[in-house]
Design an enzyme around this catalytic site. Structure first.
Site, PDB file in Angstrom:
ATOM      1  N   ASP A  19       0.819  -1.214   0.000  1.00 11.12           N
ATOM      2  CA  ASP A  19       0.000   0.000   0.000  1.00 11.12           C
ATOM      3  C   ASP A  19       0.853   1.266   0.000  1.00 11.12           C
ATOM      4  OD1 ASP A  19      -2.387   1.392  -0.023  1.00 11.12           O
ATOM      5  OD2 ASP A  19      -2.750   1.178   2.126  1.00 11.12           O
ATOM      6  N   HIS A  36       2.360   3.231  -9.057  1.00 11.33           N
ATOM      7  CA  HIS A  36       2.202   1.782  -9.224  1.00 11.33           C
ATOM      8  C   HIS A  36       3.398   1.197  -9.981  1.00 11.33           C
ATOM      9  CE1 HIS A  36      -1.667   2.116  -7.464  1.00 11.33           C
ATOM     10  NE2 HIS A  36      -2.238   2.724  -8.485  1.00 11.33           N
ATOM     11  N   LEU A 132      10.161 -21.113  -4.460  1.00 11.57           N
ATOM     12  CA  LEU A 132       9.255 -20.169  -3.795  1.00 11.57           C
ATOM     13  C   LEU A 132       7.856 -20.249  -4.409  1.00 11.57           C
ATOM     14  CD1 LEU A 132       8.756 -17.585  -1.958  1.00 11.57           C
ATOM     15  CD2 LEU A 132       9.300 -16.249  -4.007  1.00 11.57           C
TER      16      LEU A 132
END
Ligand code: IPE
Ligand code: IPE
Ligand code: MG
Length: 236
Positions: A19, A36, A132
């Site tokens: 955020d 972004h 991962l």
């Protein structure tokens, strides 16, 4: 790496609410979508650093079911970045044996076709990988996930369920719950993220905006997690 980080006690599953991109951009007189874009750079590094740290599951919140309320140009900017991310990262993710899943209704009406295509390719190309496990929550809502799970259960004709049944019908079926949920930008809420799975997650908050979340900030959050006393309702 930080000296106070204990590499033998790294959380197995790290979830992150990425955020603060918009505020970071605004501070600099830039457009939100540029925030972004900067955030995407952070994400690249966080994926790499998660591997160095030995994290097994990394789940990031990229777009919520509520984020459709945003102006259309911002929404389409975010979905364009999905395409860009796959183009630039797919080779490295494969080389590093990363398994990518997308949590949420990413195939929904409204998600641009080119983004869906990129996601299909990303999921399909990495599905046999064993390193991962990287989850991208996209058009994801925790409540929508629970409703979706219940509908799947109903469709299977089950008439009696337990907690395990629900867990098995979540997007995260078969994965451990997040040990820690990190949220950047100083906000103090979960915003519909991992509503079912977060029951006993440690919440770690940092005031840093996502584009400024460095590997060192990441490590600090893990150190903070390592200081917590997880009791799961019991006591020593
Ligand atoms: C998080 O940054 C990214 C998404 C929600 C897609 P924001 O865009 O929410 O940034 P702020 O919170 O407005 O600063
Ligand atoms: C949560 O952030 C969603 C993502 C990070 C993708 P928001 O910025 O949408 O959350 P609120 O609106 O501040 O609760
Ligand atoms: Mg926000």
């Amino acid at each position: 790496m930080r000296e106070d980080l204990d590499l033998t006690r790294v959380p197995q599953h790290v979830a992150i609410i990425m955020d603060g991109n918009g505020r970071w951009a605004k501070q600099r007189g830039m457009l939100r979508v540029q925030g972004h874009r900067a955030g995407l750079e952070t994400l690249r590094e966080v994926v790499r650093h998660s591997q160095r740290l030995g994290v097994k599951y990394l789940t990031v919140y990229a777009f919520s079911t509520e984020n459709w309320k945003r102006p259309q140009d911002e929404v389409s900017g975010i979905f364009k970045l999905v395409v860009k991310y796959v183009q630039s990262e797919l080779a490295e993710l494969c080389a590093n044996n990363v398994h990518v899943s997308v949590l949420g209704d990413w195939d929904a009406l409204g998600v641009p076709e080119e983004s869906k295509e990129s996601l299909r390719k990303l999921i399909g190309t990495t599905k046999e990988n064993t390193g991962l496990h990287f989850n991208i929550a996209l058009n994801y809502g925790g409540r929508a996930e629970i409703v979706n799970a219940v509908n799947k259960i109903l469709a299977e004709g089950l008439d009696k369920i337990d907690e395990q049944t629900l867990s098995d019908h979540m997007y995260t079926a078969g994965m451990p719950d997040p040990d820690v949920i990190i949220r950047t930008s100083g906000e103090n809420r979960l915003s519909n993220f991992l509503t079912w799975q977060s029951a006993y997650s440690e919440i770690v908050l940092t005031p840093v905006f996502w584009p400024e979340f460095t590997n060192d900030e990441y490590e600090k959050c893990i150190v903070e997690f390592q200081k917590r006393d997880r009791r799961f309702g019991g006591h020593k």
